[in-house]
Write a protein that holds these residues in place. Structure first.
Motif, mmCIF file in Angstrom:
data_model
loop_
_atom_site.group_PDB
_atom_site.id
_atom_site.type_symbol
_atom_site.label_atom_id
_atom_site.label_comp_id
_atom_site.label_asym_id
_atom_site.label_seq_id
_atom_site.Cartn_x
_atom_site.Cartn_y
_atom_site.Cartn_z
ATOM 1 N N ASP A 1 17.347 38.483 36.416
ATOM 2 C CA ASP A 1 16.198 37.595 36.431
ATOM 3 C C ASP A 1 16.376 36.550 37.547
ATOM 4 O O ASP A 1 17.375 35.822 37.589
ATOM 5 C CB ASP A 1 16.052 36.914 35.071
ATOM 6 N N THR A 2 15.376 36.480 38.466
ATOM 7 C CA THR A 2 15.504 35.589 39.635
ATOM 8 C C THR A 2 15.561 34.118 39.230
ATOM 9 O O THR A 2 16.385 33.348 39.738
ATOM 10 C CB THR A 2 14.315 35.803 40.581
ATOM 11 N N SER A 3 14.695 33.717 38.294
ATOM 12 C CA SER A 3 14.677 32.312 37.873
ATOM 13 C C SER A 3 15.985 31.922 37.185
ATOM 14 O O SER A 3 16.529 30.837 37.413
ATOM 15 C CB SER A 3 13.500 32.052 36.941
ATOM 16 N N LEU B 1 18.827 33.382 37.700
ATOM 17 C CA LEU B 1 19.868 33.394 38.735
ATOM 18 C C LEU B 1 19.894 32.073 39.491
ATOM 19 O O LEU B 1 20.964 31.519 39.782
ATOM 20 C CB LEU B 1 19.608 34.548 39.698
ATOM 21 N N GLN B 2 18.714 31.499 39.786
ATOM 22 C CA GLN B 2 18.661 30.208 40.484
ATOM 23 C C GLN B 2 19.264 29.092 39.643
ATOM 24 O O GLN B 2 19.972 28.217 40.151
ATOM 25 C CB GLN B 2 17.206 29.882 40.833
ATOM 26 N N LYS B 3 18.988 29.124 38.328
ATOM 27 C CA LYS B 3 19.560 28.105 37.448
ATOM 28 C C LYS B 3 21.081 28.183 37.431
ATOM 29 O O LYS B 3 21.776 27.163 37.480
ATOM 30 C CB LYS B 3 19.009 28.272 36.038
ATOM 31 N N TRP B 4 21.615 29.410 37.368
ATOM 32 C CA TRP B 4 23.076 29.566 37.337
ATOM 33 C C TRP B 4 23.708 29.169 38.664
ATOM 34 O O TRP B 4 24.818 28.653 38.705
ATOM 35 C CB TRP B 4 23.444 31.006 36.976
ATOM 36 N N GLN B 5 22.984 29.427 39.761
ATOM 37 C CA GLN B 5 23.507 28.987 41.063
ATOM 38 C C GLN B 5 23.546 27.460 41.144
ATOM 39 O O GLN B 5 24.460 26.887 41.748
ATOM 40 C CB GLN B 5 22.623 29.560 42.178
ATOM 41 N N GLN B 6 22.568 26.801 40.517
ATOM 42 C CA GLN B 6 22.589 25.340 40.476
ATOM 43 C C GLN B 6 23.765 24.836 39.643
ATOM 44 O O GLN B 6 24.438 23.863 40.000
ATOM 45 C CB GLN B 6 21.266 24.837 39.898
ATOM 46 N N VAL B 7 24.019 25.527 38.502
ATOM 47 C CA VAL B 7 25.183 25.169 37.673
ATOM 48 C C VAL B 7 26.470 25.350 38.464
ATOM 49 O O VAL B 7 27.380 24.508 38.416
ATOM 50 C CB VAL B 7 25.204 26.029 36.389
ATOM 51 N N LEU B 8 26.557 26.460 39.212
ATOM 52 C CA LEU B 8 27.753 26.717 40.027
ATOM 53 C C LEU B 8 27.960 25.603 41.043
ATOM 54 O O LEU B 8 29.088 25.150 41.257
ATOM 55 C CB LEU B 8 27.602 28.068 40.733
ATOM 56 N N GLN B 9 26.863 25.129 41.642
ATOM 57 C CA GLN B 9 26.976 24.041 42.622
ATOM 58 C C GLN B 9 27.451 22.750 41.958
ATOM 59 O O GLN B 9 28.286 22.027 42.506
ATOM 60 C CB GLN B 9 25.616 23.827 43.294
ATOM 61 N N GLU B 10 26.935 22.462 40.760
ATOM 62 C CA GLU B 10 27.348 21.243 40.063
ATOM 63 C C GLU B 10 28.816 21.295 39.658
ATOM 64 O O GLU B 10 29.536 20.297 39.786
ATOM 65 C CB GLU B 10 26.468 21.046 38.827
ATOM 66 N N ILE B 11 29.266 22.457 39.196
ATOM 67 C CA ILE B 11 30.691 22.594 38.842
ATOM 68 C C ILE B 11 31.554 22.450 40.083
ATOM 69 O O ILE B 11 32.642 21.862 40.059
ATOM 70 C CB ILE B 11 30.942 23.946 38.154
ATOM 71 N N ASN B 12 31.070 22.985 41.213
ATOM 72 C CA ASN B 12 31.790 22.817 42.478
ATOM 73 C C ASN B 12 31.930 21.349 42.838
ATOM 74 O O ASN B 12 32.977 20.892 43.299
ATOM 75 C CB ASN B 12 31.036 23.555 43.599
#
Length: 485
Positions: free
Chosen positions: A45-47, A49-60
């Motif tokens: 799911d594209t939407s 996937l974008q949310k998880w990429q945002q989570v990945l950025q915040e954890i980074n």
């Protein structure tokens, strides 16, 4: 991998950061980043996937902040080394106390200005710049990159200090074992055996074996909690060998160590250290221990170690096999010195075998603790039944004590097989005589059938024990001669 595991590991990382245990927090954060990256491959799911990429950025960003704090603390230690009274002013004298009680870096997750560079950093355990590019080394040399331009006015009051901390933070971020050149492929092969995710096996999941659990806690956990005590003659054990018949829980104990102890955990098998090219096998052994010292505190678990380091001097022994054994023995002898002065740099070898009498004498000497993992006792069999049947609905006539009494001589794996077979009995009765179409049309309520005492008795007649009395006698004789509990 489940989302609950990712959530639990994020909580643990933040808890370590709040307590000021920044090195452990970074290790947990790195495991979370690796888990999220693996999870992203399964998201369609594209939407989402974008949310998880945002989570990945915040954890980074959180990881970056923790690393900056570590770099700041290291800079204070370096500045305090040359001269204690002259190099510190009145303000600097109280700085170490102030930094020690600094609040968790995990709370201000919204800050994205000065930490945007951290988006490019991956986990130290990732196999390379597959998803995100690594930062340019010019940032470390002091050059100001483009993301910094809009922030100059806001950061002017403390700009020199911030620039220093950023440079040091980036250097810590890219801390990764890399020999470069021809060894890079071998290092990536070994990095695949680092368990970054949580195996989700706790001490409570293992029935009985209290002595073994106590020893493993003493060998791995306590040196981390009490580093000042475990020095000199009380230095941590550098090797533990678990001996016992198959199916008694040796590998399960190793997974519990990986879950509970929060050290970097290498799960090594004979295939990991085997190569068809001449000289590469012993090079893999050397790189394994160099990586273990680099990522310390570390636990190296070698399952079925008799397949790697059997007794030397046999006529059938190949020259390449002898070189691998020699390298393993040399590296294990060098491990002890890393933990004598600093238990946080500890490297412990945890090994398991079903054939202890085939192990080389020199390896037996290096594995200082040799413990016997026996068949479960009567109490242990009852606990194993409860663990295996906790998600199964049982009939009122099921008597676990009676079932455990009938399973004397069964290993833990045998007991699991009995429980699994008994749990299928009701289903077998229900579908007997039905056509495939009728089986597919069965509702969930129709398949709701509790397991009865008769099912266990039938399963016991079908599943026999796998360990003979002669085998047990051999184990007991070996442990009586060479055991070190």
């Amino acid at each position: 991998m489940s989302l609950a595991e990712i959530n639990e590991n994020v909580k643990l990382a933040r808890e370590y950061a709040l307590l000021g245990n920044y090195s452990s927090a970074v290790v947990c954060y790195q495991g979370v980043l690796e888990q999220i990256k693996k999870y992203l491959y399964s998201v369609r799911d594209t939407s989402l996937l974008q949310k998880w990429q945002q989570v990945l950025q915040e954890i980074n960003e959180e990881t970056k902040q923790v690393r900056e704090i570590m770099a700041t603390l290291e800079s204070f230690q370096l500045e305090s080394t040359p001269s204690k009274p002259s190099s510190f002013g009145q303000e600097n004298d109280i700085m170490p106390v102030h930094v020690e009680h600094r609040p968790s870096p995990c709370v201000p997750r919204k800050s994205s200005g000065p930490h945007k560079e951290s988006k490019g950093h991956g986990n130290r355990l990732s196999a390379g710049p597959r998803n995100q590019p690594r930062p340019s080394p010019r940032v470390v040399n002091g050059e100001k990159g483009k993301p910094q331009k809009g922030k100059e006015k806001k950061e002017n009051p403390s700009k020199p200090k911030d620039d220093k901390n950023k440079a040091e933070g980036v250097e810590t971020e890219v801390k990764r074992f890399d020999r470069g050149g021809e060894d890079r492929d071998l290092i990536e092969t070994l990095e695949r055996d680092i368990i970054s995710q949580n195996p989700n096996v706790t001490w409570d999941d293992i029935a009985d074996l209290e002595e073994a659990k106590k020893l493993l806690k003493e060998a791995v956990v306590l040196p981390m909690w009490m580093p000042e005590f475990f020095k000199g003659i009380r230095r941590p054990w550098k090797g533990v060998l678990m001996v016992g018949p198959p199916g008694t829980g040796k590998t399960l104990l190793a997974k519990a160590v990986a879950t509970e102890c929060r050290t970097t955990f290498f799960n090594v098998s004979s295939s990991t250290l085997t190569s068809k090219y001449r000289g590469e096998s012993e090079k893999l052994v050397r790189l394994l221990f160099e990586m273990a010292r680099f990522y310390a505190p570390t636990t190296i678990f070698i399952d079925e170690i008799d397949s790697i380091c059997s007794r030397r001097g046999n006529s059938e022994e190949h020259e390449a096999s002898r070189r691998v054994k020699a390298e393993l023995l040399v590296q294990m002898d060098g491990v002890g010195g890393t933990s004598e002065n600093d238990p946080s740099k500890m490297v412990m070898v945890l090994a398991a075998t079903n054939f202890p009498w085939d192990i080389d004498e020199a390896l037996r000497r290096r594995l200082e603790k040799r413990i016997y993992i026996p068949l479960p006792s009567a109490k242990g069999r009852v606990e194993l039944l409860k663990i295996n049947l906790k998600e199964l609905e049982l009939a009122n006539d099921v008597n676990m004590d009676k079932i455990a009494e009938q399973m004397e001589g069964y290993s833990g794996a045998d007991i699991t097989n009995v429980c699994r077979d008994a749990s299928l009995m009701a289903m077998r009765r229900r579908i007997e005589g039905l056509t495939p179409e009728e089986i597919r049309n069965l509702s969930k309520d129709e398949m709701h059938m509790p397991t009865t005492m008769a099912d266990f008795e039938t399963a016991l007649r079908k599943v026999s024990k796998s360990v003979s009395a002669a085998d047990l006698e051999k184990y007991e004789k070996w442990i009586a001669e060479f055991g070190s509990c």
